[in-house]
Design an enzyme around this catalytic site. Structure first.
Site, PDB file in Angstrom:
ATOM      1  N   GLU A 276     -14.696  85.044  32.858  1.00  0.00           N
ATOM      2  CA  GLU A 276     -14.662  83.607  32.553  1.00  0.00           C
ATOM      3  C   GLU A 276     -14.302  83.494  31.077  1.00  0.00           C
ATOM      4  O   GLU A 276     -15.121  83.786  30.211  1.00  0.00           O
ATOM      5  CB  GLU A 276     -16.008  82.946  32.829  1.00  0.00           C
ATOM      6  CG  GLU A 276     -15.981  81.446  32.556  1.00  0.00           C
ATOM      7  CD  GLU A 276     -17.367  80.818  32.563  1.00  0.00           C
ATOM      8  OE1 GLU A 276     -17.428  79.578  32.432  1.00  0.00           O
ATOM      9  OE2 GLU A 276     -18.369  81.546  32.675  1.00  0.00           O
ATOM     10  N   CYS A 310     -15.969  76.752  27.011  1.00  0.00           N
ATOM     11  CA  CYS A 310     -14.693  77.332  27.440  1.00  0.00           C
ATOM     12  C   CYS A 310     -13.838  76.315  28.185  1.00  0.00           C
ATOM     13  O   CYS A 310     -12.621  76.437  28.228  1.00  0.00           O
ATOM     14  CB  CYS A 310     -14.931  78.564  28.304  1.00  0.00           C
ATOM     15  SG  CYS A 310     -15.902  78.250  29.790  1.00  0.00           S
TER      16      CYS A 310
END
Length: 365
Positions: A276, A310
């Site tokens: 991720e 993110c």
């Protein structure tokens, strides 16, 4: 879940928790805190990690970090525990997951305080984080108790009977970032435990104060030894984990640059890998949008957690017919944000987590 009022959470109480309850200079291996001995590298502080209060820049505490030798100990413990944990009943694994959630609920205010103290995020955001982590452990406890152990798979072939079942992948190396302490840990740890895997967990060395509380919780609930091993370490530890031949699964959340390295390290032996990484997500605003509402969404998307996400919406695509009006409105709303100490109740956005992160952001100016 009983939550304290923001006014009950102070820097002083969080510091007391850090000093009295967080185990430093130790790794959690095989169900016990193992002291990280001083080494020759400590003389030049290469193995010493300072834990900062991002609001003031002051050092809250220092701790020694693990080495690759601790990874070997943890892998051995996880390997020894795998047979028993993988064969544990679904109800037993669910019981431990719920016990983690119960303990976190009981220590809710302490965990929130440590998150604000060591990460810098506002109290209300920290409360959401801890609540999210608790809910995650409960979610996977419910999931494994509700889903069927076996299920039939449809096939057009006559005379063939297919059955689907679930089995643990093995020993998992879980590496989590500093932007959401406890949250990303729960996203990785809860499903691994639910599936019957044993774990090596490396939390970010930047935000160890809230993360290390997990070791106390695991001892408190009596989780079998070796099932979860917590290794406070830097790149050396991460590399030793992702390249170890007995590690079956690697889950990493962090930067694209480090993600590339993790992929290379995990390639040897063809480990199962999940990454991720960062991105440049966009918000698209069409011509018929509600300007005020759109600006609220934009601000939430880019300024939540001081933008340290993110999936932060760091690109804005706006229809030219409304661009000027939207930008004017956005400017007013942005300038009205209350920026300050995470422990202050009026703060809407706290400081960046570290000086290193601040310098990284400045590169974009």
């Amino acid at each position: 879940m009983e939550m304290l009022n923001s006014t009950d959470l102070t820097r002083e109480t969080a510091i007391q928790t850090a000093q009295n309850e967080v185990v430093l200079n130790a790794a959690y291996i095989n169900g016990d805190w193992v002291t990280i001995e001083a080494s020759v590298t400590d003389s030049n502080h290469s193995n010493i990690q300072a834990l900062y209060d991002p609001n003031s820049g002051e050092v809250i505490a220092t701790t020694r970090l693990c080495t690759s030798a601790h990874v070997e100990q943890a892998v051995e413990a996880a390997d020894e525990a795998l047979a028993g944990w993988s064969q544990a009943s679904v109800s037993e694994r669910a019981r431990y997951l719920n016990a983690i959630a119960d303990s976190m609920e009981q220590q809710f205010d302490k965990l929130v305080g440590l998150s604000v103290l060591n990460n810098g995020k506002p109290i209300e955001e920290a409360k959401i984080d801890v609540g999210d982590a608790i809910a995650c452990y409960r979610y996977y406890a419910n999931l494994i108790t509700e889903q069927a152990t076996w299920s039939k798979v449809s096939t057009l072939e006559s005379g063939i009977r297919l059955l689907k079942t679930y089995s643990p992948v093995g020993i998992c190396a879980l590496i989590t970032p500093w932007n959401f302490p406890m949250v990303t840990t729960s996203w990785k740890l809860a499903p691994a435990l639910a599936a019957g895997c044993t774990v090596l967990l490396k939390p970010s060395e930047v935000t160890l104060l809230p993360e290390l509380m997990l070791g106390n919780i695991l001892s408190e609930i009596g989780l079998p030894k070796g099932v979860v091993n917590i290794l406070p370490g830097a790149a050396e530890v991460g590399t030793a984990m992702t390249s170890h031949p007995l590690i079956d699964k690697v889950s990493f959340t962090g930067s694209n640059v480090v993600g590339e390295k993790v992929m290379v390290q995990a390639a040897k032996g063809i480990k199962d890998i999940s990454l991720e990484l960062g991105g440049k997500s966009a918000i698209v605003v069409c011509a018929d949008a509600d300007i005020d509402y759109a600006c609220d969404l934009i601000i939430g998307g880019i300024f939540t957690n001081a933008g340290q996400i993110c999936s932060a919406t760091s690109r804005l695509v706006v229809h030219q017919d409304i661009a000027e009006q939207l930008f004017d409105t956005l400017k007013v709303k942005t300038e009205s944000l209350q920026i300050g100490d995470g422990f202050a109740t009026e703060t809407q956005m706290g400081p960046l987590v570290s000086e290193q992160q601040l310098n990284q952001v400045k590169k974009f100016f």
